[in-house]
Enzyme design. Structure first.
Site, PDB file in Angstrom:
ATOM      1  N   CYS A  55      61.153  21.298  72.943  1.00  0.00           N
ATOM      2  CA  CYS A  55      62.121  21.256  71.852  1.00  0.00           C
ATOM      3  C   CYS A  55      63.251  22.223  72.167  1.00  0.00           C
ATOM      4  CB  CYS A  55      61.423  21.669  70.553  1.00  0.00           C
ATOM      5  SG  CYS A  55      62.504  21.728  69.130  1.00  0.00           S
ATOM      6  N   LEU A  56      64.490  21.797  71.950  1.00  0.00           N
ATOM      7  CA  LEU A  56      65.631  22.671  72.251  1.00  0.00           C
ATOM      8  C   LEU A  56      65.622  23.927  71.377  1.00  0.00           C
ATOM      9  CD1 LEU A  56      68.489  20.062  72.801  1.00  0.00           C
ATOM     10  CD2 LEU A  56      67.137  21.271  74.527  1.00  0.00           C
ATOM     11  N   HIS A  64      59.287  13.095  67.094  1.00  0.00           N
ATOM     12  CA  HIS A  64      59.632  14.518  67.164  1.00  0.00           C
ATOM     13  C   HIS A  64      60.886  14.818  66.334  1.00  0.00           C
ATOM     14  CE1 HIS A  64      60.165  18.398  69.563  1.00  0.00           C
ATOM     15  NE2 HIS A  64      61.341  18.261  68.964  1.00  0.00           N
ATOM     16  N   GLU A  65      61.932  14.019  66.520  1.00  0.00           N
ATOM     17  CA  GLU A  65      63.204  14.297  65.827  1.00  0.00           C
ATOM     18  C   GLU A  65      63.094  14.032  64.331  1.00  0.00           C
ATOM     19  OE1 GLU A  65      65.248  16.010  67.386  1.00  0.00           O
ATOM     20  OE2 GLU A  65      64.445  15.610  69.378  1.00  0.00           O
ATOM     21  N   GLY A 119      66.862  14.699  72.666  1.00  0.00           N
ATOM     22  CA  GLY A 119      67.037  14.462  71.238  1.00  0.00           C
ATOM     23  C   GLY A 119      67.462  15.731  70.532  1.00  0.00           C
ATOM     24  N   GLN A 161      68.769  21.366  63.559  1.00  0.00           N
ATOM     25  CA  GLN A 161      68.766  22.237  64.741  1.00  0.00           C
ATOM     26  C   GLN A 161      70.138  22.854  65.005  1.00  0.00           C
ATOM     27  OE1 GLN A 161      66.607  19.175  67.318  1.00  0.00           O
ATOM     28  NE2 GLN A 161      65.877  21.119  68.146  1.00  0.00           N
ATOM     29  N   HIS A 173      61.682  16.886  62.400  1.00  0.00           N
ATOM     30  CA  HIS A 173      62.646  17.964  62.107  1.00  0.00           C
ATOM     31  C   HIS A 173      63.310  17.753  60.745  1.00  0.00           C
ATOM     32  CE1 HIS A 173      62.943  20.561  65.612  1.00  0.00           C
ATOM     33  NE2 HIS A 173      63.062  19.545  66.437  1.00  0.00           N
TER      34      HIS A 173
HETATM   35 ZN    ZN Z   1      62.793  19.582  68.456  1.00  0.00          ZN
END
Ligand code: ZN
Length: 166
Positions: free
Chosen positions: A91-92, A133-134, A46, A51, A137
Site C-alpha cells: 500500500c502506498l 484493497h482500494e 491503485g 490516501q 480504503h
Molecule cells: Zn492502500
C-alpha cells in the site's frame, strides 16, 4: 496537474468513511488527474482519495504493465466475488512494506465514470485484489487488518525471490 502528498498509516484520515460523490465538478476532475499522477509517480497500481486526504468515494487503479490504462472509479460498489487468492500486497500509505493477504480471485463491481455513466467491471487476480484493497480504503480499512503474519520489508522480499530463482 500536481502531485499530492500521500498520507501514511497512522493518519486519522485513513480510518474514516468517505462520502459519495454527487456531481463531477472541475475540482473532482482535477483531484482525479492529481491522483493518477501521484499513483504513477509512486509506482503504485491503485490509489484511493483518502490516501491524499480527501474523504470522497473515488479510486484510481492501473494494473497494466505499461501503466497506460487507468480506471477511474467513482462511488464504486462490489457486486459479486468468487474464488480466493493468497499473496503479497502493499500500500502506498505503508511505503516499503508488504504482507500476505487473502482476497477473492474474481470481483465484479459497478461504479460511475467521470461522466457519471454507470459502468460494470470484472477483474481477476491483481485487478480483483486492487479493487478490494482500494474499496476498503473508502470505508477506512487497510490491508494490515487482514494481513497473515508479519509485514516484511520489500527489499527482503526481493532478495528472497532472487534466492528462489537461483
Ligand atoms: Zn492502500
Amino acid at each position: 496537474m500536481a502531485l499530492r502528498t500521500i498520507r501514511e498509516y497512522g493518519d486519522d484520515v485513513l480510518e474514516r468513511k468517505c462520502k459519495e460523490v454527487k456531481e463531477v465538478t472541475p475540482r473532482i476532475r482535477e483531484l482525479v488527474e492529481d491522483m493518477l499522477e501521484t499513483m504513477y509517480e509512486a509506482n503504485g497500481v491503485g490509489l484511493a482519495a483518502p490516501q491524499v486526504g480527501i474523504l470522497k468515494r473515488i479510486v484510481v487503479i492501473d494494473v497494466s504493465a505499461e501503466a497506460d490504462s487507468p480506471i477511474v472509479m467513482i462511488n464504486p460498489v462490489i457486486l459479486e466475488t468468487d474464488g480466493e487468492q493468497t499473496g503479497y500486497e502493499g500500500c502506498l500509505s505503508i511505503p516499503g512494506k508488504s504482507g500476505i493477504v487473502t482476497r477473492p480471485n474474481h470481483v465484479k463491481a459497478k461504479y460511475f465514470d467521470l461522466d457519471m455513466n454507470e459502468v460494470e467491471i470484472e477483474g481477476e487476480e491483481l485487478l480483483a485484489r486492487a479493487i478490494c484493497h482500494e474499496l476498503d480504503h473508502l470505508d477506512g480499512h487497510m490491508y494490515v487488518e487482514k494481513v497473515e503474519g508479519e509485514l516484511v520489508d520489500n527489499e527482503e522480499l526481493m532478495s528472497e525471490q532472487e534466492e528462489d530463482e537461483n
